[in-house]
Design a protein around this motif. Structure first.
Motif, short mmCIF file in Angstrom:
data_model
loop_
_atom_site.label_atom_id
_atom_site.label_comp_id
_atom_site.label_asym_id
_atom_site.label_seq_id
_atom_site.Cartn_x
_atom_site.Cartn_y
_atom_site.Cartn_z
N ALA A 154 35.31 -46.25 18.36
CA ALA A 154 34.23 -45.90 19.29
C ALA A 154 33.28 -47.08 19.43
CB ALA A 154 33.47 -44.68 18.77
N GLN A 155 33.00 -47.73 18.29
CA GLN A 155 32.07 -48.87 18.33
C GLN A 155 32.65 -50.01 19.15
OE1 GLN A 155 32.45 -51.63 15.47
NE2 GLN A 155 31.07 -52.87 16.68
N LYS A 156 34.00 -50.22 18.99
CA LYS A 156 34.66 -51.29 19.75
C LYS A 156 34.58 -51.01 21.24
CE LYS A 156 38.81 -51.86 18.41
NZ LYS A 156 40.01 -51.75 17.60
N PHE A 180 32.53 -49.02 22.74
CA PHE A 180 31.14 -49.08 23.18
C PHE A 180 30.73 -50.54 23.42
CE2 PHE A 180 26.64 -49.57 21.99
CZ PHE A 180 26.06 -48.71 22.91
N THR A 181 31.04 -51.39 22.43
CA THR A 181 30.64 -52.80 22.55
C THR A 181 31.23 -53.42 23.80
OG1 THR A 181 30.82 -52.87 20.16
CG2 THR A 181 30.54 -54.96 21.26
N THR A 209 34.88 -59.09 19.51
CA THR A 209 35.49 -57.76 19.54
C THR A 209 36.99 -57.89 19.83
OG1 THR A 209 33.44 -57.09 20.59
CG2 THR A 209 35.14 -55.42 20.43
N MET A 262 35.13 -44.09 14.17
CA MET A 262 33.84 -44.72 14.43
C MET A 262 34.04 -46.18 14.86
SD MET A 262 31.68 -43.11 11.31
CE MET A 262 30.42 -44.36 11.20
N TYR A 263 35.01 -46.84 14.18
CA TYR A 263 35.28 -48.24 14.49
C TYR A 263 35.79 -48.38 15.94
CZ TYR A 263 37.39 -52.88 14.17
OH TYR A 263 37.73 -54.18 14.41
#
Ligand SMILES: Nc1ncnc2c1ncn2[C@@H]1O[C@H](COP(=O)(O)OP(=O)(O)OP(=O)(O)O)[C@@H](O)[C@H]1O
Ligand SMILES: [Mg+2]
Length: 390
Positions: free
Chosen positions: A157-159, A161-162, A220, A154-155
């Motif tokens: 993916a979030q990175k 994505f960001t 990020t 998730m981390y």
């Protein structure tokens, strides 16, 4: 209630079994006895047996061989060998090979037999309890591993994505900015006051969005360790003077005094110039933003005993409550009235400062008296970078 059968006794002599049964029943152990080794195996399989006691000399099988078989089929059962003195060597061997837990000579001494059975039961219970604990901790470990993998995913993916979203936002934002700039410059014809006012509002907001996207991208990169520091030996005093100059106009506009009071003995230190300018700019602009009277002073001090330089950005502004100190350096944290609408920030500045200073091997903290003013400090090691976070 019928007693749970925990002890099995195997002997070819009925009178021995009878004696053992009476003795152990009196001690409230659940006992089952047999003269037949095959029947003994069936009884072990069919009862919650914890301890198996076997005679050594029997016509069908010797005790050590029987107990070895028990060990193979039911490894948890605690095994005791009964025999005469003459079999001592065999018993010693069996004990050393781990096939037998204890050896009791015949005729037994009653307290010794009772104590041995009791110890054997305790040994069995201890092993079972350990196993349960071990299995529970294994289960927990597996759950944690699964959770960890999930979180890591998730981390990541979030990175991703960001940074994708931030990049994607940047491009259209630059064309909007360019178009607004051109219209404002009169390229598309003369503008009246109202049009100028609205375009200027649009430009301010585009600039703000740009800053926000850059901050998110920086954070990020810093957090994921993808931003490498470009270290060079630099004159920190000169850098501070430069940052003070850049912010002088804002200070004057608010009627504040902005100055630097630099120590003379500051050596050149290894640092990433752009990143340290970013830290100083955020701290100075914060100080100006949250001060209405008085001014802001940047001070430096050489902490020779610690091999580091300390920079302080002191203001005479609104101050910060002690209980809020730890919140400040977290992402998107703004205190009280410092929300976006009033001060134009997003609460990322100090989180970025913390990452940059930590990556340099330094520390950052605040001291403040609510209502009187604050001083934000950060340190830089004089010799080399001690990177704390990858
Ligand atoms: N010198 C200061 N005096 C009083 N409060 C401060 C000071 N510096 C920071 N703060 C408080 O800490 C909060 C977080 O500061 P930070 O620099 O992270 O974000 P920001 O300035 O609000 O937005 P950004 O820096 O992202 O534009 C501020 O919103 C403010 O509440
Ligand atoms: Mg800020």
């Amino acid at each position: 209630m019928p007693k749970e059968i925990n002890v099995l006794f195997l002997d070819d002599e009925e009178n021995i079994l009878f004696a053992a049964e009476r003795l152990l029943m009196a001690e409230s152990y659940g006992v089952v006895t047999t003269t037949d080794p095959d029947k003994a195996m069936e009884l072990i399989a069919g009862n919650p047996i914890k301890v198996v006691v076997s005679d050594q000399r029997m016509p069908k099988i010797v005790g050590v061989a029987f107990l070895r078989k028990v060990k193979e089929v039911f490894p948890d059962k605690v095994r005791i060998l009964l025999s005469g003195y003459v079999d001592f060597v065999t018993a010693e061997e069996a004990i050393n090979l781990g096939e037998v837990y204890r050896f009791i000579t015949k005729p037994w001494k009653t307290p010794f037999l009772k104590a041995s059975i009791q110890h054997a039961i305790e040994q069995y219970d201890m092993v079972q309890a350990n196993r349960l604990l071990f299995e529970a901790s294994e289960r927990k470990n597996t759950q944690l591993e699964v959770l960890n993998t999930k979180l890591q995913g998730m981390y990541e993916a979030q990175k991703a994505f960001t940074s994708t979203v931030s990049h994607e936002l940047r491009t259209p934002l630059s064309s909007i900015k360019m178009a607004v700039d051109m219209v404002m410059a009169g390229t598309a014809g003369d503008l009246n006051q109202n049009q100028k006012k609205f375009l200027s509002m649009a430009k301010d907001n585009v600039d703000r969005l740009n800053r926000l996207i850059n901050d998110i991208l920086d954070l990020t990169k810093l957090e994921s360790g993808r931003m490498l520091l470009k270290l060079e030996h630099a004159d920190l005093g000169g850098i501070i003077q430069g940052v003070v100059e850049i912010h002088t106009a804002v200070a004057l506009e608010k009627g504040l005094i902005l100055k630097a009071e630099l120590a003379e003995n500051i050596p050149v230190v290894p640092l990433d110039k752009d990143r340290i300018i970013q830290v100083l700019s955020n701290l100075v602009s914060n100080a100006l933003k949250f001060t209405d009277k008085g001014g802001v002073t940047v001070v430096t001090e050489l902490l020779a005993d610690k091999d580091e330089i300390r920079v302080g950005i002191r203001d005479t502004g609104i101050g910060i409550l002690k209980e809020d100190f730890s919140k400040l350096f977290q992402k998107f944290q703004q205190l009280g009235d410092a929300g976006e609408c009033k001060t134009g920030g997003t609460g990322l500045g100090l989180a970025i400062c913390l990452e940059i200073v930590t990556r340099h091997g330094g520390r950052i903290w605040v001291e403040s008296i609510y209502g009187k003013g604050s001083c934000f400090y950060f340190t830089l090691p004089i010799h080399g970078k001690r990177e704390v976070k990858a």
